[in-house]
Design a protein around this motif. Structure first.
Motif, PDB file in Angstrom:
ATOM      1  N   GLN A 119       1.299   0.873  17.239  1.00 27.93           N
ATOM      2  CA  GLN A 119       1.297   2.333  17.309  1.00 27.93           C
ATOM      3  C   GLN A 119       0.392   2.966  16.253  1.00 27.93           C
ATOM      4  O   GLN A 119       0.356   4.183  16.134  1.00 27.93           O
ATOM      5  CB  GLN A 119       2.733   2.854  17.136  1.00 27.93           C
ATOM      6  CG  GLN A 119       3.696   2.394  18.218  1.00 27.93           C
ATOM      7  CD  GLN A 119       5.140   2.749  17.898  1.00 27.93           C
ATOM      8  OE1 GLN A 119       5.743   2.217  16.974  1.00 27.93           O
ATOM      9  NE2 GLN A 119       5.681   3.690  18.666  1.00 27.93           N
ATOM     10  N   LEU A 120      -0.322   2.146  15.505  1.00 27.79           N
ATOM     11  CA  LEU A 120      -1.164   2.641  14.418  1.00 27.79           C
ATOM     12  C   LEU A 120      -2.642   2.522  14.757  1.00 27.79           C
ATOM     13  O   LEU A 120      -3.048   1.684  15.569  1.00 27.79           O
ATOM     14  CB  LEU A 120      -0.877   1.841  13.137  1.00 27.79           C
ATOM     15  CG  LEU A 120       0.572   1.776  12.656  1.00 27.79           C
ATOM     16  CD1 LEU A 120       0.642   0.919  11.397  1.00 27.79           C
ATOM     17  CD2 LEU A 120       1.127   3.168  12.405  1.00 27.79           C
ATOM     18  N   SER A 121      -3.453   3.338  14.085  1.00 27.32           N
ATOM     19  CA  SER A 121      -4.902   3.218  14.190  1.00 27.32           C
ATOM     20  C   SER A 121      -5.372   2.040  13.338  1.00 27.32           C
ATOM     21  O   SER A 121      -4.611   1.488  12.539  1.00 27.32           O
ATOM     22  CB  SER A 121      -5.572   4.504  13.698  1.00 27.32           C
ATOM     23  OG  SER A 121      -5.360   4.654  12.300  1.00 27.32           O
ATOM     24  N   GLY A 122      -6.644   1.680  13.497  1.00 25.70           N
ATOM     25  CA  GLY A 122      -7.187   0.576  12.704  1.00 25.70           C
ATOM     26  C   GLY A 122      -7.114   0.842  11.215  1.00 25.70           C
ATOM     27  O   GLY A 122      -6.763  -0.048  10.428  1.00 25.70           O
ATOM     28  N   GLY A 123      -7.408   2.084  10.806  1.00 24.39           N
ATOM     29  CA  GLY A 123      -7.327   2.416   9.398  1.00 24.39           C
ATOM     30  C   GLY A 123      -5.921   2.345   8.855  1.00 24.39           C
ATOM     31  O   GLY A 123      -5.687   1.897   7.734  1.00 24.39           O
ATOM     32  N   GLN A 124      -4.938   2.767   9.658  1.00 24.10           N
ATOM     33  CA  GLN A 124      -3.541   2.705   9.227  1.00 24.10           C
ATOM     34  C   GLN A 124      -3.071   1.262   9.119  1.00 24.10           C
ATOM     35  O   GLN A 124      -2.332   0.904   8.195  1.00 24.10           O
ATOM     36  CB  GLN A 124      -2.672   3.491  10.200  1.00 24.10           C
ATOM     37  CG  GLN A 124      -2.865   5.001  10.108  1.00 24.10           C
ATOM     38  CD  GLN A 124      -2.257   5.743  11.271  1.00 24.10           C
ATOM     39  OE1 GLN A 124      -2.117   5.203  12.375  1.00 24.10           O
ATOM     40  NE2 GLN A 124      -1.872   6.994  11.043  1.00 24.10           N
ATOM     41  N   ARG A 125      -3.508   0.421  10.046  1.00 27.01           N
ATOM     42  CA  ARG A 125      -3.140  -1.004   9.958  1.00 27.01           C
ATOM     43  C   ARG A 125      -3.707  -1.626   8.693  1.00 27.01           C
ATOM     44  O   ARG A 125      -3.037  -2.443   8.031  1.00 27.01           O
ATOM     45  CB  ARG A 125      -3.666  -1.757  11.188  1.00 27.01           C
ATOM     46  CG  ARG A 125      -2.989  -1.370  12.490  1.00 27.01           C
ATOM     47  CD  ARG A 125      -3.592  -2.135  13.640  1.00 27.01           C
ATOM     48  NE  ARG A 125      -3.192  -1.556  14.915  1.00 27.01           N
ATOM     49  CZ  ARG A 125      -3.622  -1.979  16.094  1.00 27.01           C
ATOM     50  NH1 ARG A 125      -4.475  -2.990  16.154  1.00 27.01           N
ATOM     51  NH2 ARG A 125      -3.217  -1.402  17.199  1.00 27.01           N
ATOM     52  N   GLN A 126      -4.933  -1.233   8.343  1.00 30.70           N
ATOM     53  CA  GLN A 126      -5.523  -1.780   7.130  1.00 30.70           C
ATOM     54  C   GLN A 126      -4.759  -1.311   5.903  1.00 30.70           C
ATOM     55  O   GLN A 126      -4.573  -2.062   4.944  1.00 30.70           O
ATOM     56  CB  GLN A 126      -6.988  -1.372   7.039  1.00 30.70           C
ATOM     57  CG  GLN A 126      -7.755  -2.079   5.932  1.00 30.70           C
ATOM     58  CD  GLN A 126      -7.673  -3.588   6.049  1.00 30.70           C
ATOM     59  OE1 GLN A 126      -6.782  -4.210   5.470  1.00 30.70           O
ATOM     60  NE2 GLN A 126      -8.572  -4.179   6.824  1.00 30.70           N
ATOM     61  N   ARG A 127      -4.245  -0.077   5.938  1.00 26.44           N
ATOM     62  CA  ARG A 127      -3.435   0.409   4.826  1.00 26.44           C
ATOM     63  C   ARG A 127      -2.127  -0.371   4.715  1.00 26.44           C
ATOM     64  O   ARG A 127      -1.635  -0.631   3.619  1.00 26.44           O
ATOM     65  CB  ARG A 127      -3.143   1.901   5.001  1.00 26.44           C
ATOM     66  CG  ARG A 127      -4.346   2.801   4.801  1.00 26.44           C
ATOM     67  CD  ARG A 127      -3.932   4.261   4.773  1.00 26.44           C
ATOM     68  NE  ARG A 127      -5.084   5.134   4.751  1.00 26.44           N
ATOM     69  CZ  ARG A 127      -5.610   5.707   5.829  1.00 26.44           C
ATOM     70  NH1 ARG A 127      -5.070   5.499   7.019  1.00 26.44           N
ATOM     71  NH2 ARG A 127      -6.659   6.495   5.721  1.00 26.44           N
ATOM     72  N   VAL A 128      -1.552  -0.726   5.846  1.00 22.36           N
ATOM     73  CA  VAL A 128      -0.329  -1.535   5.830  1.00 22.36           C
ATOM     74  C   VAL A 128      -0.613  -2.887   5.188  1.00 22.36           C
ATOM     75  O   VAL A 128       0.173  -3.386   4.364  1.00 22.36           O
ATOM     76  CB  VAL A 128       0.240  -1.714   7.255  1.00 22.36           C
ATOM     77  CG1 VAL A 128       1.456  -2.645   7.226  1.00 22.36           C
ATOM     78  CG2 VAL A 128       0.633  -0.366   7.848  1.00 22.36           C
ATOM     79  N   ALA A 129      -1.739  -3.493   5.564  1.00 19.21           N
ATOM     80  CA  ALA A 129      -2.112  -4.778   4.967  1.00 19.21           C
ATOM     81  C   ALA A 129      -2.303  -4.633   3.457  1.00 19.21           C
ATOM     82  O   ALA A 129      -1.908  -5.509   2.682  1.00 19.21           O
ATOM     83  CB  ALA A 129      -3.391  -5.310   5.623  1.00 19.21           C
ATOM     84  N   MET A 130      -2.907  -3.523   3.032  1.00 20.44           N
ATOM     85  CA  MET A 130      -3.069  -3.271   1.600  1.00 20.44           C
ATOM     86  C   MET A 130      -1.702  -3.087   0.936  1.00 20.44           C
ATOM     87  O   MET A 130      -1.460  -3.599  -0.161  1.00 20.44           O
ATOM     88  CB  MET A 130      -3.917  -2.021   1.392  1.00 20.44           C
ATOM     89  CG  MET A 130      -5.374  -2.169   1.751  1.00 20.44           C
ATOM     90  SD  MET A 130      -6.255  -3.266   0.628  1.00 20.44           S
ATOM     91  CE  MET A 130      -6.043  -2.396  -0.918  1.00 20.44           C
ATOM     92  N   GLY A 131      -0.801  -2.368   1.613  1.00 24.04           N
ATOM     93  CA  GLY A 131       0.531  -2.156   1.056  1.00 24.04           C
ATOM     94  C   GLY A 131       1.276  -3.456   0.847  1.00 24.04           C
ATOM     95  O   GLY A 131       1.945  -3.647  -0.177  1.00 24.04           O
ATOM     96  N   ARG A 132       1.155  -4.354   1.809  1.00 23.50           N
ATOM     97  CA  ARG A 132       1.831  -5.647   1.692  1.00 23.50           C
ATOM     98  C   ARG A 132       1.291  -6.441   0.505  1.00 23.50           C
ATOM     99  O   ARG A 132       2.009  -7.228  -0.119  1.00 23.50           O
ATOM    100  CB  ARG A 132       1.645  -6.439   2.992  1.00 23.50           C
ATOM    101  CG  ARG A 132       2.449  -7.725   3.029  1.00 23.50           C
ATOM    102  CD  ARG A 132       2.317  -8.399   4.373  1.00 23.50           C
ATOM    103  NE  ARG A 132       0.913  -8.593   4.719  1.00 23.50           N
ATOM    104  CZ  ARG A 132       0.489  -8.909   5.945  1.00 23.50           C
ATOM    105  NH1 ARG A 132       1.353  -9.037   6.928  1.00 23.50           N
ATOM    106  NH2 ARG A 132      -0.786  -9.088   6.179  1.00 23.50           N
ATOM    107  N   ALA A 133      -0.003  -6.216   0.192  1.00 17.05           N
ATOM    108  CA  ALA A 133      -0.589  -6.915  -0.949  1.00 17.05           C
ATOM    109  C   ALA A 133      -0.129  -6.316  -2.271  1.00 17.05           C
ATOM    110  O   ALA A 133       0.251  -7.037  -3.193  1.00 17.05           O
ATOM    111  CB  ALA A 133      -2.119  -6.875  -0.855  1.00 17.05           C
ATOM    112  N   ILE A 134      -0.123  -4.973  -2.373  1.00 19.61           N
ATOM    113  CA  ILE A 134       0.139  -4.378  -3.686  1.00 19.61           C
ATOM    114  C   ILE A 134       1.603  -4.433  -4.082  1.00 19.61           C
ATOM    115  O   ILE A 134       1.917  -4.421  -5.272  1.00 19.61           O
ATOM    116  CB  ILE A 134      -0.390  -2.931  -3.765  1.00 19.61           C
ATOM    117  CG1 ILE A 134       0.400  -1.988  -2.860  1.00 19.61           C
ATOM    118  CG2 ILE A 134      -1.866  -2.868  -3.458  1.00 19.61           C
ATOM    119  CD1 ILE A 134      -0.016  -0.526  -2.992  1.00 19.61           C
TER     120      ILE A 134
END
Length: 401
Positions: free
Chosen positions: A149-164
């Motif tokens: 349900q997310l855009s490509g940019g939002q998915r990338q932010r989720v991946a960043m969130g999981r890292a930080i």
């Protein structure tokens, strides 16, 4: 608990190395040398970008640092601790991939908190870290959504969130923006750079896009065939490339590179049938040129160091026929032919060549839109000879000292 912290960038001289690679080598079973005795360090708090063409070994380097690929030789340290043979989970790093690697059946909150769940943290602490990361990344309103349900940019932010949320000693990022469209890539470049600056965590970022490298990195390491060519601040790479490969790879459009003859007196430079006056200041800045008087050198100059001449100008200039014009809005790229051989190529620049070949071997000038000449016109371009770069045609190294 606070995820974000403001720290010094840590990229000055003498800063502690967060990631160290000492003579790291990777040879695959078929004998291919992917990485050859690589010496590299990412300083504490630094954003270092590893850039190079496809197949140069940059992703292999990242995978060795992450523990996903075993080294053939050499030593890897993270935070001063040797981890050459340590498992990925024991390296205290977080990795962000180009394909996001999100779990489709989990919500955004569950994806971000997944590594903390594996550590068996309490639900309260997981929730606190996830909410802090979501607020930082602008994902608070999306925590209950699924990745689809997310855009490509939002998915990338989720991946960043999981890292930080892991609060690692270092971030490893493998072309995280390659799946995004051009406009979103520009936006995410700024967001990732700002986030890394706020976190102050050492980051090794891999990309094949040299524009991405130049705009994001505190320093940029250029890799070719598994060998480090140069590692410097972006502007230093641009202004003082160590060799022909770096000169041609860094910059968009790339540097114009031609074979030329330096007069025995050093006061003139001949590109094909055209002559350029070389002032003494050029030799003063590059004393190594004294060994090349009367011989062939490779000369380089950036497109922005060429301007269309006016009738009143009498300084150094080049003349050629306009082959192609690219209007970019704020400026124009003018491709014009020269009768000098491009570095490493046999190029005669004559009209008998087909259009594609002529354009591929043209000299490029970046000019203002109101000065754009017409295709087929012979045009004179002034050249800032103080900005010329010189290279040894045999070793391909820059001529300085």
């Amino acid at each position: 608990m606070t995820i974000l912290s403001t720290s010094d960038r840590g990229n000055g001289e003498g800063a502690m190395a967060a990631i160290e690679l000492e003579k790291v080598t990777k040879v695959f079973q078929n004998g291919t040398v992917a990485v050859d005795e690589l010496e590299l360090e990412v300083r504490d708090g630094e954003f270092l970008v590893l850039v190079g063409p496809s197949g140069c070994g940059k992703t292999t380097v990242l995978r060795m640092v992450a523990g996903l690929e075993r080294t053939t030789a050499g030593t890897i340290r993270i935070g001063g601790r040797e981890v050459t043979d340590a498992s990925p989970r024991d390296r205290d790093i977080a990795m962000v991939f180009q394909n996001y690697a999100l779990y489709p059946q989990l919500s955004v909150a569950e994806n971000i908190g997944f590594p903390l769940k594996l550590r068996k943290m309490s639900k309260a602490e997981v929730r606190e870290r996830v909410e802090a990361a979501a607020e930082t990344l602008g994902l608070t309103d999306w925590l209950d959504r699924r990745p689809a349900q997310l855009s490509g940019g939002q998915r990338q932010r989720v991946a960043m969130g999981r890292a930080i949320v892991r609060e690692p000693a270092a971030f490893l990022m493998d072309e995280p923006l390659s799946n995004l469209d051009a406009k979103l890539r520009v936006q995410m470049r700024a967001e990732i750079s700002a986030l890394q600056r706020r976190l102050g965590v050492a980051t090794l970022y891999v990309t094949h896009d040299q524009v991405e490298a130049m705009t994001m990195g505190d320093r940029v390491a250029v890799l070719r065939d598994g060998i480090l060519q140069q590692c410097d601040e972006p502007q230093t790479l641009y202004d003082h490339p160590r060799n022909l490969f770096v000169a041609s790879f860094i910059g968009s459009p790339p540097m114009n590179l031609y074979e030329a003859t330096l007069a025995p007196t050093g006061g003139e430079l001949f590109l094909g049938h055209q002559r350029l006056d070389v002032p003494p200041s050029v030799h003063t800045a590059r004393p190594g040129l004294a060994a090349y008087l009367g011989t062939t050198v490779v000369v380089g100059f950036r497109p922005e160091h060429l301007t269309i001449s006016t009738p009143a100008e009498t300084g150094p200039h080049l003349e050629g026929r306009v082959e192609f014009v690219e209007a970019l809005g704020s400026d124009v790229l003018v491709h014009f032919s020269l009768d000098a051989p491009a570095a490493g190529e046999e190029v005669d620049g004559h009209d008998t060549q087909d259009l594609a070949t002529r354009i591929a071997s043209t000299c490029v000038a970046r000019v203002e839109p109101n000065l754009s000449p017409k295709i087929g016109e012979r045009t004179t371009f002034s050249l800032d000879v103080a900005r010329l770069q010189f290279f040894d045609p045999a070793s391909e190294t820059g001529i300085w000292q």
